[in-house]
Design a protein around this motif. Structure first.
Motif, short mmCIF file in Angstrom:
data_model
loop_
_atom_site.label_atom_id
_atom_site.label_comp_id
_atom_site.label_asym_id
_atom_site.label_seq_id
_atom_site.Cartn_x
_atom_site.Cartn_y
_atom_site.Cartn_z
N GLU A 34 0.79 -1.24 0.00
CA GLU A 34 0.00 0.00 0.00
C GLU A 34 0.82 1.28 0.00
N GLN B 87 -5.05 2.60 -0.42
CA GLN B 87 -5.78 1.36 -0.23
C GLN B 87 -5.78 0.66 -1.58
N ARG B 88 -5.15 -0.50 -1.63
CA ARG B 88 -4.91 -1.15 -2.91
C ARG B 88 -6.18 -1.55 -3.64
#
Length: 409
Positions: free
Chosen positions: A44, A102-103
């Motif tokens: 992240e 936030q991936r």
């Protein structure tokens, strides 16, 4: 059977980037993704070097406009000692800032950008077989309805990340030379009130009794953060309880991190991943190449995974174009060795971190300006910058520098 120039396995950062760049060159591309986006992923904390590749693919504006957490450096904590690296103060040319993301949302943005440009991304199609022996590769997949689908391509790119589709199916996997490590991680409502805490930087904290055990603290723009601990698998065996209890206990043993997370709310299930370091016999073969983590994953300590993935996509696209145009490509020299230059730089830094040499350098009280600028460039992702002396023979240089730091302490 569908026919296309290129099949890409996986719609993560390397797959999305490669598909967009290939499409821009008029090369027909189909992306096959096992999951339905958005989906959770780790990795992240981006590095500034990655911004170069996002801009190259015309994706940077979409990322900037999302409002992710701005990032300009890293903070290292060890037994009361603190060392700060500002990525804007580095020796390499290029961006000095990036984002902590936030991936799930980040990867969705990149995939949507590629789709908007005309790339076909087919979600929830899992690869069940590949045939690379014929004149043209054939990829077989199964969709959510259980239907079998086949795709014939002129070239296949594996961007499946930890799924490592082609390495598994073509028997390419080899053991990593790193010890088997495990990570426990989660997202928390961090509630950090320390006035000296800098949300613009990732925090790396070291366990006070075990220098090879470390934590990440990655703040997001919404008051939440990613927190995780990494250690050899045997370390966790001495702790009782479920993963959350283990994680919180180990954090409590580390005063610098525990103080920051005093008011944190652990409201999300703690995940764990083990034995994630991986390697392969070759990054390429007949009509295929491996991108990013599908080829090799080192360690999360320097957040290099996404940068390596994007670098691999940037390198491979012009070579695929040459190949499809009937030109000769030296895949080993033009792709594998070019990519491995930076990967091996990161590898040397990972090894030096765990044997303690790099920690001596990072926490040295009076570093020379040029040395700190050079080290900062590597931490910012500029591991392919051969003008940086710490890219050339990095392990030996760090070892020598660590000795000098120890001798003058």
């Amino acid at each position: 059977m569908r026919k296309t120039d290129v099949v890409i396995i996986g719609a993560g950062p390397s797959g999305a980037l490669a598909s967009k760049l290939l499409h821009a060159k008029g090369i027909s591309t189909i992306v096959l993704e096992r999951a339905q986006f958005p989906r959770f992923s780790i990795g992240e904390s981006l590095l500034p070097q990655a911004m170069v590749y996002l801009e190259q693919a015309g994706m940077l504006d979409d990322v900037v406009n999302e409002g992710f957490q701005y990032k300009d450096g890293a903070v290292f904590l060890e037994n009361g000692n603190k060392s700060t690296f500002d990525f804007r103060k580095k020796s390499s040319e290029g961006p000095g800032t990036t984002f902590q993301v936030q991936r799930a949302r980040f990867d969705q943005i990149l995939a949507d950008n590629a789709s908007a440009a005309g790339v076909e991304i087919r979600y929830q199609e899992e690869i069940t077989a590949v045939d690379m022996d014929g004149p043209a590769p054939i990829v077989t997949a199964k969709n959510q309805a259980g239907e079998t689908l086949q795709y014939q391509a002129k070239y296949v790119l594996d961007a499946s990340g930890f799924g490592r589709v082609l390495p598994r199916m073509l028997d390419l996997e080899t053991p990593s030379n790193f010890p088997s490590r495990q990570s426990l991680f989660t997202h928390v409502e961090d509630n950090i009130t320390d006035p000296d805490y800098d949300r613009h930087k990732i925090t790396i904290a070291i366990h006070p009794e075990h220098e090879d055990v470390w934590f990440w603290l990655i703040p997001f723009s919404n008051g939440r953060a990613s927190v995780g601990v990494v250690a050899e698998e045997s370390f966790f065996a001495s702790y009782e309880g479920d993963p959350q209890e283990k994680l919180q206990t180990i954090i409590e043993q580390t005063p610098s991190l525990a103080a920051l997370l005093t008011n944190a709310v652990f409201d999300t299930r703690v995940n764990q991943i083990s034995g994630y370091s991986a390697n392969v016999k070759s990054l390429w073969g007949k009509n295929y190449a491996l991108l990013g983590n599908a080829g090799e994953f080192l360690d999360p300590i320097f957040s290099s995974g996404v940068t390596i993935a994007m670098k691999s996509a940037s390198l491979i696209v012009p070579l695929v174009e040459k190949h499809l145009n009937g030109e000769t490509v030296d895949w080993q020299k033009e792709y594998a060795e070019e990519l491995q230059l930076g990967v091996n730089t990161f590898r040397a830094y990972v090894e030096s971190w765990y044997n303690g040499d790099l920690q001596k350098v990072i926490f040295f009280e009076k570093p020379t300006e040029n040395v700190k600028l050079s080290i900062c460039s590597i931490l910012a992702g500029y591991a392919w910058d051969t003008t940086n002396p710490f890219v050339k023979r990095p392990k030996k240089r760090i070892e020598t520098l660590a000795g000098l730091c120890e001798a003058t302490t």
